[in-house]
Every structure is written in C-alpha cells, then in structure tokens.
Design a protein around this motif. Structure first.
Motif, mmCIF file in Angstrom:
data_model
loop_
_atom_site.group_PDB
_atom_site.id
_atom_site.type_symbol
_atom_site.label_atom_id
_atom_site.label_comp_id
_atom_site.label_asym_id
_atom_site.label_seq_id
_atom_site.Cartn_x
_atom_site.Cartn_y
_atom_site.Cartn_z
ATOM 1 N N UNK A 134 29.207 41.936 29.657
ATOM 2 C CA UNK A 134 28.316 43.065 29.918
ATOM 3 C C UNK A 134 28.704 44.314 29.131
ATOM 4 N N UNK A 135 29.924 44.339 28.558
ATOM 5 C CA UNK A 135 30.394 45.550 27.879
ATOM 6 C C UNK A 135 30.552 45.381 26.376
ATOM 7 N N UNK A 136 30.693 44.178 25.909
ATOM 8 C CA UNK A 136 30.945 43.966 24.483
ATOM 9 C C UNK A 136 29.954 42.956 23.912
ATOM 10 N N UNK A 137 29.622 43.167 22.640
ATOM 11 C CA UNK A 137 28.731 42.248 21.936
ATOM 12 C C UNK A 137 29.517 41.051 21.388
ATOM 13 N N UNK A 189 26.787 28.399 28.414
ATOM 14 C CA UNK A 189 27.477 29.642 28.744
ATOM 15 C C UNK A 189 26.485 30.617 29.374
ATOM 16 N N UNK A 190 26.990 31.412 30.312
ATOM 17 C CA UNK A 190 26.172 32.417 31.005
ATOM 18 C C UNK A 190 26.564 33.808 30.519
ATOM 19 N N UNK A 191 25.588 34.728 30.550
ATOM 20 C CA UNK A 191 25.842 36.088 30.068
ATOM 21 C C UNK A 191 25.357 37.156 31.048
ATOM 22 N N UNK A 192 24.622 36.777 32.061
ATOM 23 C CA UNK A 192 24.086 37.748 33.016
ATOM 24 C C UNK A 192 25.200 38.304 33.893
ATOM 25 N N UNK A 193 25.029 39.573 34.303
ATOM 26 C CA UNK A 193 26.019 40.234 35.163
ATOM 27 C C UNK A 193 25.621 40.029 36.616
ATOM 28 N N UNK A 194 26.330 39.128 37.309
ATOM 29 C CA UNK A 194 26.096 38.862 38.720
ATOM 30 C C UNK A 194 27.441 38.875 39.452
ATOM 31 N N UNK A 195 27.391 39.272 40.727
ATOM 32 C CA UNK A 195 28.596 39.202 41.539
ATOM 33 C C UNK A 195 28.934 40.529 42.188
ATOM 34 N N UNK A 196 30.098 40.559 42.846
ATOM 35 C CA UNK A 196 30.626 41.754 43.505
ATOM 36 C C UNK A 196 31.763 42.306 42.660
ATOM 37 N N UNK A 197 31.783 43.614 42.376
ATOM 38 C CA UNK A 197 32.739 44.174 41.400
ATOM 39 C C UNK A 197 34.185 43.728 41.574
ATOM 40 N N UNK A 198 34.724 43.790 42.773
ATOM 41 C CA UNK A 198 36.132 43.474 42.961
ATOM 42 C C UNK A 198 36.492 42.022 42.745
ATOM 43 N N UNK A 199 35.472 41.133 42.661
ATOM 44 C CA UNK A 199 35.720 39.703 42.529
ATOM 45 C C UNK A 199 35.232 39.158 41.183
ATOM 46 N N UNK A 200 34.744 40.035 40.303
ATOM 47 C CA UNK A 200 34.256 39.591 39.001
ATOM 48 C C UNK A 200 35.412 39.214 38.087
ATOM 49 N N UNK A 201 35.212 38.158 37.309
ATOM 50 C CA UNK A 201 36.237 37.689 36.372
ATOM 51 C C UNK A 201 36.206 38.539 35.101
ATOM 52 N N UNK A 202 37.319 38.607 34.361
ATOM 53 C CA UNK A 202 37.363 39.410 33.130
ATOM 54 C C UNK A 202 36.301 39.008 32.115
ATOM 55 N N UNK A 203 36.094 37.693 31.906
ATOM 56 C CA UNK A 203 35.119 37.258 30.892
ATOM 57 C C UNK A 203 33.696 37.633 31.272
ATOM 58 N N UNK A 204 33.406 37.729 32.581
ATOM 59 C CA UNK A 204 32.079 38.140 33.026
ATOM 60 C C UNK A 204 31.856 39.614 32.708
ATOM 61 N N UNK A 205 32.875 40.447 32.949
ATOM 62 C CA UNK A 205 32.765 41.882 32.639
ATOM 63 C C UNK A 205 32.674 42.113 31.140
ATOM 64 N N UNK A 206 33.396 41.339 30.376
ATOM 65 C CA UNK A 206 33.381 41.516 28.921
ATOM 66 C C UNK A 206 32.005 41.225 28.349
#
Length: 411
Positions: A194-197, A175-192
């Motif tokens: 970066x925001x939640x433990x 599993x990956x945890x780093x925040x990479x990508x372009x905001x409008x194309x980021x998936x929900x699990x990728x954003x989660x």
C-alpha cells in the motif's frame, strides 16, 4: 448502511423463508452494516446465531462480498475450529446467515478478563487456531483479518475462527495487493504493497504473521506493535521492531519466545507456515509416564507430605511430646502436669498456695509434707481425751490425798 440495533426486524413477508424456519431473538452483536441476533430453529428448538446484513441499491460490492463469504464458509466450514454455517437466505435488501452459536463470546473479551494466559492454555488455543489456518490454507483461502475479536469461544471454550468477510480464495501463485485487515495485525508485506510501487504482493503468510501477534498478546497481555501515531506503528511492523523484555515475560519459556520469533519474521519466505508452527517444540510437550512409577508409593509419599505440612502448621498449638524421665525429674516444667498437680494438691491440703515474691521457687516444696486430719476424726480424738481426763480425775484426787496423809505428822 449501518444497521441500528434498535431497528425493527426485516419485513416478514419479504423474508418468509427465514421466518418459516427460525424465530429471531435478542441482539448479541453488531457490525458496520450488520447485526447478529440469537435465533431458535422452530422444528428442533436449537439455538443459533443469525447474521443479518442490510444492503442499499448501490451496495452491490458489499452484497458480492457477503455472498463470497458464504461460499467460503461452506467450503471450509467442516472444521471443528472454524464457524459452521447452517443456512443462508437472501432477499432484495437483506442477507441472513445462520451459524452455530458460541455463547462464550470473543477471545478478545476472554483475554480482557484474564489479562494474559498461561503457556498451557495458550498452547491449547494457538494449536486450534493454527489447525484452522492450516485448513484454510489447504483450500488456498487467505483470512486477512485474524485477531482475537474474530475468534469466538463455544460452550466448551473451544475457539472458532469467524468473520471471513475479508477472506479470499487465491490460486497457486496468485499475489494480492489490496489493503485489508486490522492495523495492529497487518503483515509487513501487506503494508509495503500500500505504500510502495512495484512490491511483489502478499499471500497466505499474512495469516501466520497475525498468528504471531495473537500468540504474543496471549502470553503477555500486550500487543507487540503499538504507537498512538499509526504511521509510526506501521514503521515498527515493517521493520519488525518488538521486544520481549518486560516483567510479563519473566515466566515465559524460551520455547514460546522462539516460536514468536519464527512467526514475526519480516520476510514472508522465511516465516513459518501453519504446518511448520504446529511441529515446533512449543506444541510437542512430552507427557510420557515414568516406567518406575508406582501409584501406591506415590500416594503414600503425598499423604506423608500433607501430614507433615499440617503438623508443622499446627505445631505451635499442640503440646510437645513429654519424656517420662523429664516428667519425674521436674513435673512443674510442663504446664498441663503443673495444673494437674496444683488441682490434686488443693484437694489434698484444702487451700491454694499464696503467690508471693518467690516466683521462681518450686511450688511443690511449699506444700506441707503431712496429710491434713479429717475434721470428724479430730473431734472424736478430742472427745476420747476428755473422757479419759474425767475418768482419771478421781484417781488423781485419791492419789493426792494419800500423799498428804503420809506426809502429815502422827498425833
């Protein structure tokens, strides 16, 4: 360190291997720390694109990421819809990546010109993108930055996925945890992540979410998630809040909308894989030929149809068909015959009929019913009458004298 487009090329002595084989030309693109130039292979004269990345002494991470991108490109570059790497060269301060040239630019620029695409064209592009993603995932490579700006179009308008700078190869259950990508194309699990433990991380499905965003954008010309405040846009993405209710969706089929629904699923476990998406009915359009198809009959029907359309369009400028019975009963009803009759009457009677208040009267009845006399013939008749008169005058005088003698008394 940013590489200015106007900067000089790297030193030829330090990059001798590159300059021995290739001749750099004009700049065709620019990144944060790189510039892309057109280059020509000296041995063959073939044109390529060369990505030149500059590094400082303290930018070891960037160098490692670039070398990782080169390794991934060599690993997956044998696919027709992934940019092919031709060669790479490394110096203490620069890395040269020679790739195939895509002269038609980015898919983003193409979409900007046409605003949105037809389902047929979208089907072709998305099929190529999904096949490329399926190829990446078969090698356990996550792109993490799929978007129209990172999809190029070659000379034949075929799409090529490029810019694997954020791509990473993962193991089976990694599993990956780093925040990479372009905001409008980021998936929900990728954003989660970066925001939640305590989030489970993300993996290959983030690329399918990006494919859903691209499909949505190609069909409508608009992104599914957008807000001027980025944190509100991230909330829309994590909640999966998007609509397909504008006028731009009136001509989009339910099949295409259904595919979007299966790609833009918040739960990555329920989201389509690339292989599943390619099996969707959106890509399985039946093109079977009818068994009763007859080419000659079909061609004849199309010819008749085109002729009928042309006849209807020019009917106002063409004379109507004339029946012989109607022509005999009322010839002046038809303009072309009316002109012909008037011309013939002028030749026959030597004058036009004067226009008067009787506009609705049949003009044919105004003509004389007898032919005109020929002028020469008329003069000849007058001369004959004069000669007869002269010849008959002595006889008339003699006859008068005889009458007088008979009436006079005898002496």
């Amino acid at each position: 360190m940013a590489f200015d487009i106007d900067d000089d090329l790297p030193d030829r002595e330090s990059a001798r291997q590159f300059y021995q084989k290739y001749e750099p030309k004009e700049v065709i693109g620019k990144g944060l720390s790189s510039v892309v130039r057109k280059c020509v292979e000296k041995a063959t004269g073939k044109e390529y694109a060369c990505k030149i990345i500059e590094f400082n002494d303290d930018s070891q991470e960037e160098r490692d990421a670039t070398l990782r991108e080169i390794q991934i490109l060599k690993l997956v570059g044998d696919h027709p819809n992934i940019i092919d790497i031709v060669a790479s060269f490394e110096t203490p301060n620069y890395v040269f990546i020679v790739m195939e040239l895509c002269p038609n630019g980015e898919l983003f620029d193409y979409l900007t010109k046409v605003v949105h695409l037809s389902e047929k064209r979208t089907r072709q592009i998305m099929s190529s993108i999904l096949h490329a993603v399926d190829h990446l995932h078969s090698h356990h490579v996550v792109h993490r930055d799929l978007k129209p700006e990172n999809i190029l179009m070659d000379a034949n308008m075929n799409v090529k996925i490029t810019d694997l700078g954020f791509a990473v190869q993962v193991s089976e259950n990694e599993a990956l945890y780093d925040l990479f990508g372009t905001p409008g194309y980021m998936a929900p699990e990728l954003l989660q992540c970066s925001q939640y433990e305590g989030m489970p991380g993300y993996g290959l499905p983030v690329d399918l979410w990006a494919c859903g965003v691209i499909l949505f954008t190609l069909l409508s010309g608009l992104p599914p998630f957008w807000h001027r405040k980025q944190h509100l846009m991230f909330r829309m993405i994590m909640d999966g809040q998007y609509t397909m209710t504008g006028s731009e969706w009136d001509d989009v089929s339910e099949t295409a909308k259904d595919l979007i629904h299966h790609l833009l699923v918040v739960d990555p476990a329920e989201r389509y894989t690339a292989a599943q998406a390619l099996q969707h009915p959106f890509f399985n359009v039946e093109r079977t030929r009818r068994r009763d198809f007859m080419a000659k009959r079909t061609l004849k029907a199309h010819i008749i149809l085109i002729w009928s359309i042309h006849r209807l369009r020019t009917l106002h400028y063409r004379p109507q068909p004339i029946r012989g019975k109607e022509l005999l009963e009322n010839p002046y009803r038809f303009k072309s015959y009316r002109k012909m009759i008037d011309s013939t009457a002028f030749l026959l009677y030597g004058h036009w009929i004067k226009k008067d208040e009787h506009q609705n009267q049949n003009r044919a009845t105004l003509f004389q019913t007898e032919e005109k006399y020929d002028v020469v013939r008329h003069e000849q008749l007058l001369e004959q009458r004069r000669v007869r008169r002269e010849q008959s005058q002595p006889l008339r005088l003699q006859h008068q004298n005889e009458i007088r003698e008979e009436q006079s008394p005898p002496p």
